[in-house]
Design a protein around this motif. Structure first.
Motif, PDB file in Angstrom:
ATOM      1  N   VAL A  78       0.901  -1.088   0.048  1.00  0.00           N
ATOM      2  CA  VAL A  78       0.088   0.015   0.146  1.00  0.00           C
ATOM      3  C   VAL A  78       1.407   1.119   0.115  1.00  0.00           C
ATOM      4  O   VAL A  78       2.107   1.031   0.250  1.00  0.00           O
ATOM      5  CB  VAL A  78      -1.456  -0.036   0.833  1.00  0.00           C
ATOM      6  CG1 VAL A  78      -1.665  -1.232   1.276  1.00  0.00           C
ATOM      7  CG2 VAL A  78      -0.397  -0.046   2.809  1.00  0.00           C
ATOM      8  N   THR A  79       0.412   2.407  -0.294  1.00  0.00           N
ATOM      9  CA  THR A  79       1.028   3.951  -0.495  1.00  0.00           C
ATOM     10  C   THR A  79       0.577   4.311   1.160  1.00  0.00           C
ATOM     11  O   THR A  79       0.170   3.869   1.806  1.00  0.00           O
ATOM     12  CB  THR A  79       0.420   4.799  -1.070  1.00  0.00           C
ATOM     13  OG1 THR A  79      -0.931   4.514  -1.097  1.00  0.00           O
ATOM     14  CG2 THR A  79       0.837   4.160  -2.568  1.00  0.00           C
ATOM     15  N   THR A  80       1.762   5.234   1.548  1.00  0.00           N
ATOM     16  CA  THR A  80       2.011   5.535   3.155  1.00  0.00           C
ATOM     17  C   THR A  80       1.515   6.957   3.197  1.00  0.00           C
ATOM     18  O   THR A  80      -0.056   6.747   4.469  1.00  0.00           O
ATOM     19  CB  THR A  80       3.761   5.307   3.692  1.00  0.00           C
ATOM     20  OG1 THR A  80       4.249   4.630   3.335  1.00  0.00           O
ATOM     21  CG2 THR A  80       3.548   5.755   5.139  1.00  0.00           C
ATOM     22  N   GLY A  81       1.535   7.730   2.681  1.00  0.00           N
ATOM     23  CA  GLY A  81       0.966   9.574   3.247  1.00  0.00           C
ATOM     24  C   GLY A  81       0.851   9.376   4.846  1.00  0.00           C
ATOM     25  O   GLY A  81       2.015   8.968   4.965  1.00  0.00           O
ATOM     26  N   THR A 101       3.559  -4.577   4.006  1.00  0.00           N
ATOM     27  CA  THR A 101       4.365  -3.637   2.868  1.00  0.00           C
ATOM     28  C   THR A 101       3.803  -2.067   3.057  1.00  0.00           C
ATOM     29  O   THR A 101       2.842  -2.096   1.442  1.00  0.00           O
ATOM     30  CB  THR A 101       5.230  -4.066   1.895  1.00  0.00           C
ATOM     31  OG1 THR A 101       5.773  -5.157   2.149  1.00  0.00           O
ATOM     32  CG2 THR A 101       6.053  -3.373   1.580  1.00  0.00           C
ATOM     33  N   SER A 102       4.412  -0.720   2.901  1.00  0.00           N
ATOM     34  CA  SER A 102       3.857   0.411   2.478  1.00  0.00           C
ATOM     35  C   SER A 102       4.654   1.188   2.041  1.00  0.00           C
ATOM     36  O   SER A 102       6.239   1.440   3.319  1.00  0.00           O
ATOM     37  CB  SER A 102       3.822   0.561   4.335  1.00  0.00           C
ATOM     38  OG  SER A 102       2.332   2.728   4.018  1.00  0.00           O
ATOM     39  N   PRO A 112       4.415  -2.441  10.161  1.00  0.00           N
ATOM     40  CA  PRO A 112       4.744  -3.448   9.269  1.00  0.00           C
ATOM     41  C   PRO A 112       5.944  -2.455   8.598  1.00  0.00           C
ATOM     42  O   PRO A 112       6.494  -1.811   9.265  1.00  0.00           O
ATOM     43  CB  PRO A 112       3.521  -2.195   7.961  1.00  0.00           C
ATOM     44  CG  PRO A 112       3.311  -1.387   9.014  1.00  0.00           C
ATOM     45  CD  PRO A 112       3.678  -1.408  10.420  1.00  0.00           C
ATOM     46  N   ARG A 113       6.057  -3.341   7.286  1.00  0.00           N
ATOM     47  CA  ARG A 113       7.570  -2.946   6.352  1.00  0.00           C
ATOM     48  C   ARG A 113       7.319  -1.747   5.649  1.00  0.00           C
ATOM     49  O   ARG A 113       6.674  -1.506   5.409  1.00  0.00           O
ATOM     50  CB  ARG A 113       8.116  -4.306   5.221  1.00  0.00           C
ATOM     51  CG  ARG A 113       9.207  -3.653   4.925  1.00  0.00           C
ATOM     52  CD  ARG A 113       9.390  -5.102   3.572  1.00  0.00           C
ATOM     53  NE  ARG A 113      10.575  -4.361   2.616  1.00  0.00           N
ATOM     54  CZ  ARG A 113      10.659  -5.264   1.855  1.00  0.00           C
ATOM     55  NH1 ARG A 113      10.298  -5.922   1.005  1.00  0.00           N
ATOM     56  NH2 ARG A 113      11.953  -5.009   1.393  1.00  0.00           N
ATOM     57  N   GLY A 140      -4.545   4.286   6.705  1.00  0.00           N
ATOM     58  CA  GLY A 140      -4.731   3.502   5.595  1.00  0.00           C
ATOM     59  C   GLY A 140      -4.024   2.073   6.027  1.00  0.00           C
ATOM     60  O   GLY A 140      -4.252   1.266   5.740  1.00  0.00           O
ATOM     61  N   THR A 141      -2.547   2.408   5.670  1.00  0.00           N
ATOM     62  CA  THR A 141      -1.699   1.344   6.445  1.00  0.00           C
ATOM     63  C   THR A 141      -1.890   0.758   7.795  1.00  0.00           C
ATOM     64  O   THR A 141      -2.179  -0.227   8.125  1.00  0.00           O
ATOM     65  CB  THR A 141      -0.057   2.000   6.654  1.00  0.00           C
ATOM     66  OG1 THR A 141       0.778   2.521   5.463  1.00  0.00           O
ATOM     67  CG2 THR A 141       1.183   0.874   6.914  1.00  0.00           C
TER      68      THR A 141
END
Length: 375
Positions: A116-119, A137-138, A160-161, A123-124
């Motif tokens: 996923v994407t972090t921002g 993974t983010s 998470p990673r 969301g992670t």
């Protein structure tokens, strides 16, 4: 702050109680990911400090809306009290309902390994609550965002990673799902390389409201569709801010006479107010930018492109025929008129529900009926 009550209220608003996303929404303290944010005001982006007003903090953090956390290169956490920023948003905490909608498009299974994407990291956190942090993974291109998100996730006991990485380049591993809450164009070939056979990608196409879902096939490409519900995200960036692509064009288009002056047959429309029209226009003219202005009853819409093309349409009443000035190598308003003609004839546009065929190099061909477009 009694954040648990607010989080449960948010969960009730976004999903049904039996949803697997209810628990993650109800148990994730979103306010910790947005201690500061930018509010759009009359003077520009005004800084909000959560600790200075706990009630406003809770109201903002647990509403189903996007909170902008970075404008240009300035993160809200780094800004001095009273700062008013100018520029375009470059990072945010996306409204929870849209984050969950994108995750639902991924058709997760409990044993998925997901990128996923972090921002902001919110969301992670939701994904970690859903699958367990060892499967998540983010990534983000911004080292500061990755560090901030990592610190806040650590404080919640989630590990998470996390990687600093440009999502349009090589990805750190192989995944069953890739879910991007930043928009891309073109689709990175590295995603298909990082997806396991049968894996699914979920993203939006930059400049459009199109949500693309696709499943990887045995030949290294993928097949999918454009989902019926639209969505929009900030596009990917490689630096601290977006490059000003149309500043020079705007200097001419704002008031210039242009090479051609016509009268449009349709009432004035800002394409970005109509997801399907804007999506079709962006597919026809990649990189087109829209601006608008109101002055009493007079309204003006501009279409701009970095190649020097521009159009300016002004109407003095809501249903009045706008006067259109155009110049440059392409007639941008004429492109918009073609799309509106098609909509007028058929009552719909073909983008939503279109089939998507993706080659291993990332080239996307959309098709529906006799219509096709290549991304």
């Amino acid at each position: 702050m009694d954040w648990e009550t607010h989080a449960r209220r948010l969960a009730d608003e976004v999903v049904r109680p039996e949803s697997r996303w209810y628990g993650p929404l109800a148990t994730t303290p979103r306010h910790l990911f947005v201690p500061h944010w930018w509010h759009s005001g009359e003077r520009g982006w005004e800084l909000r400090d959560g600790q200075a007003d706990a009630e406003r903090w809770a109201e903002a953090a647990y509403a189903d809306r996007t909170l902008v956390t970075r404008v240009g290169a300035l993160h809200a956490d780094d800004a001095e009290p009273g700062t008013v920023a100018q520029g375009f948003p470059t990072s945010s905490s996306t409204l929870p309902g849209l984050v969950v909608a994108m995750y639902r498009h991924a058709m997760l299974t409990d044993d998925c390994r997901v990128l996923v994407t972090t921002g902001s990291g919110y969301g992670t956190a939701l994904m970690c609550r859903r699958l367990g942090d060892s499967r998540v993974t983010s990534v983000d291109v911004d080292p500061q965002l990755v560090k901030l998100a990592g610190d806040r996730l650590d404080g919640m006991g989630l590990h998470p990673r996390l990687e600093v990485a440009d999502i349009t380049g090589p990805l750190p591993g192989e995944y069953d799902r890739i879910i991007s809450t930043v928009s891309v164009r073109p689709l990175p070939a590295s995603w298909l390389e990082a997806l396991r056979p049968g894996g699914r990608l979920v993203t939006t196409i930059a400049g459009t409201g199109l949500v693309l879902t696709a499943d990887k096939g045995p030949g290294g490409g993928a097949v999918g569709r454009i989902e019926q519900a639209p969505a929009g995200f900030m596009r990917t960036r490689s630096g601290a801010d977006y490059e000003p692509m149309t500043a020079a064009v705007w200097a001419v288009a704002e008031r210039g006479d242009g090479e051609e002056v016509t009268t449009d047959r349709y009432p004035l429309l800002l394409p970005s107010d109509a997801w399907d029209v804007m999506s079709m226009l962006s597919l026809a003219v990649p990189g087109v930018e829209c601006r608008s202005q109101e002055d009493g009853e007079s309204r003006t819409v501009w279409l701009l492109h970095a190649d020097g093309s521009w159009a300016r349409a002004t109407a003095t009443s809501f249903l009045g025929s706008p006067t259109v000035h155009q110049s440059g190598p392409r007639r941008l308003w004429r492109e918009l008129e073609r799309i509106r003609n098609r909509l007028n004839r058929s009552g719909t546009l073909p983008v939503y529900g279109a089939r998507a065929t993706i080659a291993p190099d990332g080239t996307v061909v959309l098709s529906r009926g006799g219509w096709t477009a290549t991304v």
